[in-house]
Design a protein around this motif. Sequence first.
Motif, mmCIF file in Angstrom:
data_model
loop_
_atom_site.group_PDB
_atom_site.id
_atom_site.type_symbol
_atom_site.label_atom_id
_atom_site.label_comp_id
_atom_site.label_asym_id
_atom_site.label_seq_id
_atom_site.Cartn_x
_atom_site.Cartn_y
_atom_site.Cartn_z
ATOM 1 N N CYS A 44 34.091 37.770 41.170
ATOM 2 C CA CYS A 44 33.842 38.205 40.148
ATOM 3 C C CYS A 44 33.913 37.282 39.162
ATOM 4 C CB CYS A 44 35.450 38.916 39.404
ATOM 5 S SG CYS A 44 36.399 40.543 40.235
ATOM 6 N N ALA A 71 35.412 44.978 37.306
ATOM 7 C CA ALA A 71 35.398 45.558 36.177
ATOM 8 C C ALA A 71 36.734 46.247 36.141
ATOM 9 C CB ALA A 71 34.785 46.459 35.751
ATOM 10 N N ALA A 112 39.295 42.558 36.029
ATOM 11 C CA ALA A 112 38.446 41.913 34.571
ATOM 12 C C ALA A 112 38.589 40.070 34.200
ATOM 13 C CB ALA A 112 38.744 43.168 33.106
#
Length: 950
Positions: free
Chosen positions: A650, A670, A673
Amino acid sequence: MAQDVQSTGDESVEARTLDNVVVTGSRIRRQEGVEGPTPLTVLDAEQIRASGHTEIADVVNQLPSLAYTQTDQTSNLAGNPGINALDLRGMGTQRTLVLVDGRRQVPSIPGTSAVDLSVLPSSLIERVEIITGGASALYGADAVSGVANFILKKDFDGLDASIRYGNSSRGDMASYSGDVLFGTNFADYRGNFTVFGFVEKQSDTVSGQDRPWTAGGYPFYTRANPDQRYGISDGNHNIYNSPDAQVILGGVHYAVGADGSLRAPNLGPGGYVNASPPNMADPAAALNALVTDGGEYGGRYDSWYLMVPSDRMAARASLDFEFSPALRLFASIGYSGTDSQSAARALSAYGTEMVPADSPFITAEMIAANGGPIAGGVNFARHFDLEAGTAHSEYRRRLLQGVVGLQGDFEFLSRPWNYSGYYSHGRTRQRVRAVDSIAHDRYLLGLDSTTDASGSPVCRSTLSDPGNGCVPINPFRRLGAQELAYLQYTSDWSSTTMTQQVLSAYASGGVFDMPGGEAKVVVGGEYRKERNDIGAIPQYDPGSPLYDPSIGAVQLPLVGDYSVKEAFGELYLPLLSDLPFASRLALDVAGRVSDYSTAGRTNTSKFGLEWAPIDDLTFRGTYGKAVRAPNIGEMFTARSVGGLWINDPCNSWNLEYRSDRTEYTAANCAVLAPSDVDTFWLWRDIISTGNLDLEPETAKTLTAGFVLTPRFLRSLTVTADYYRIDLRGAIDSFPAQTIINKCVDAPTLDNIFCPLVTRDADGNLFEIVTQKLNLAQYVTRGIDIGVHYRHDLTGRWGDKAGSVSFDTNYGRLLNRDYTLDPDAPDEVIQFAGTFGSPQWKGVSRLSWSNDRGGATWTLRHFSKMRNSSQITEEDYEKVWSGTMFYSNVSGWFRIGRGVDVFAGLNNVFDRAPPRIPGAEAGGANFELSYQAGVYDVIGRTYHAGVRISM
């Protein structure tokens, strides 16, 4: 180097009892010339001796059915250095069963069934028999891909002794060995006592800096922009391979001299050779990526052994006594030992390490070069070889195994029968310790330096814990004695004991007559119990008084055991014989039922058919079901914690550039996060543990082929066999990085991988758990081809002309496909044609000998290979390594009665590894020790010695 055993009428068929023959492919005695439907390959003592190798694994691994795995050339960083194990069909050592005289050998790698062939000196071995189809039903678990049976010399009468010296042509790999075999018959030849002793000293070390193909810079694929194909850049040196710290200040690369002052880096003649200049505004990434073509920078493999040093000894005694044909006693006891070690760079920084901005070790010169105050701190890259040297893992192994049994011949239902039964008890003890290693947690604490109230350098942790003993580390100068004393440690020994008990017996004989001859049957049973007491290094064990949490490694001891009760049988049905188009037609059926204390009941089976329409040609085939139960290490592995450099899929770079990301990756990231998306390399805890929920894995195996023995050329044998192995629910583990990636690459975060990944409250990676799972699938297909020919020259040229022989064994690998995740069936790794899995692999031998001497030329061949199946001609300019041939020569000459001298050269032409990325270190990424034994990284070697026989 090898031949398929056939009815050639010469000495290649040795396992005979009167006019019957017993081979590894069956426990049924068959008529001479009828070997059954299972393909069998044999290496005899003459072929083993001609190779010049004292490690039998180095000889056997030349066969096309074997893949290179755990050897002295591949085990430096793979763990368990000095162990030599076999891997039939490239499906793992855990799926290859190794027998000694048809009986199980106690394992050598903790928690596994892998047998260390180092305990079997090649001079002790009479022959090696290898079967690769339907073996699980005959011999039980671990025989999914086949069986290697090592037949030892016994019933020997006389004395056979030799001494041998070997070395590389560069003079840096001296070895000394000697062996003696003595036997005597007694009680009117009804009894025999044989003893054997062997010792070998091979303590020289050969490291990456000792060979030009690993010291002179390494090749890698690169391109300047995405519109180009990847090309090979060679002779590369990473700037972090320097004894002086490398830093980037104000966007400029500096080296830090031994006195702590900044200087210009001493680059190679090409300067920076990166195809795309790294972003100098990101010091961590740039220091890790900057590459030059020489200068002050060392090689990638400088501190690693290309061949692990290994000292070996072995002693064995056997006794055989015939009370009557129906009662023959056999007994043996063997003791062996191996001392070996691995080596690695003790401490290295790759650019992600940082000295904080308030560290007293950041000089005014550095601040000025940066153009002002330094935010965050100074990243640096370097190695510490001059101060910390090389770290070692030392291994001491001792094996003791005794066997006692009875065998004999008797009549049952007026038909001849035979029986054999034995009890075996074996124990392997392994001791391990870390020598001159670096405590990584201490290192990180020491880097986090600041000043105390008096302005003196101090660890930040010491301000809150004054008695913690932390020593501040200045990485911009050579480490001093106090710093080294804080960082370095040598551990105490761990101790692991593996014990195995086996009680096995079978009886075989005729039961009724059929049109093709006498039907025969085998019935038998076996009980086996294995126990592993796997110890931990005391400094890593939280339960030990010597535990040292500052080292940063956690290891727990483990006791695991299991037992299995088995019943097996085999039925041979000669359906037809001596008929038109049916010179011989026979069916062979075998089955085994096993009851594991851990995995429950399993069933295996085999069906074999052989049909000889004429005496010159036999068609043969087998179909079987093989089952392997999980071993102790896979089920019971104790929780251990170690560190590893990983990256978060990520992070911003991976989200944009990682080639194997999926359409779901961005959305899943997402949701997670993570707050840190800029740092690429992360040092995180990797937790390894066992899995008690594992189930047995199952394979379907098929072989089909023919044997040609033309009557007009009786000394010629040609064989060809097709094989297919389909293994489902294979027990395997996902690498930590793969687990992390697959967690976010799946359609949702609700998958089997995400529970193994722990993130902190900010969404950043915290730790990863790795364990074995029943997920993987292997599909392997190929063709084995064998040719053997021998011709006697004495009839035409006289008694001194001797004979010539030619042997060749070739394998054509059609595919070796591996699917790690069944939920991603398109993610198939196609190994065929990649390093370690050549599409063609062969070994040929041409020999001449008479009663005064002999000579042998051996030619090994690999077809072209590539780094991985992802390297394609569409995207890469140079894909293949090219075809490789290695020539070995050896010879012997009798200088007197019973006295021979012998000598040989291996890799006669000193062939260097190809300059394809990974091949320069033996076949792949040497630091991962994956298939690193494919190409010879040592170069030309020689040996010579004297042998006395009387």
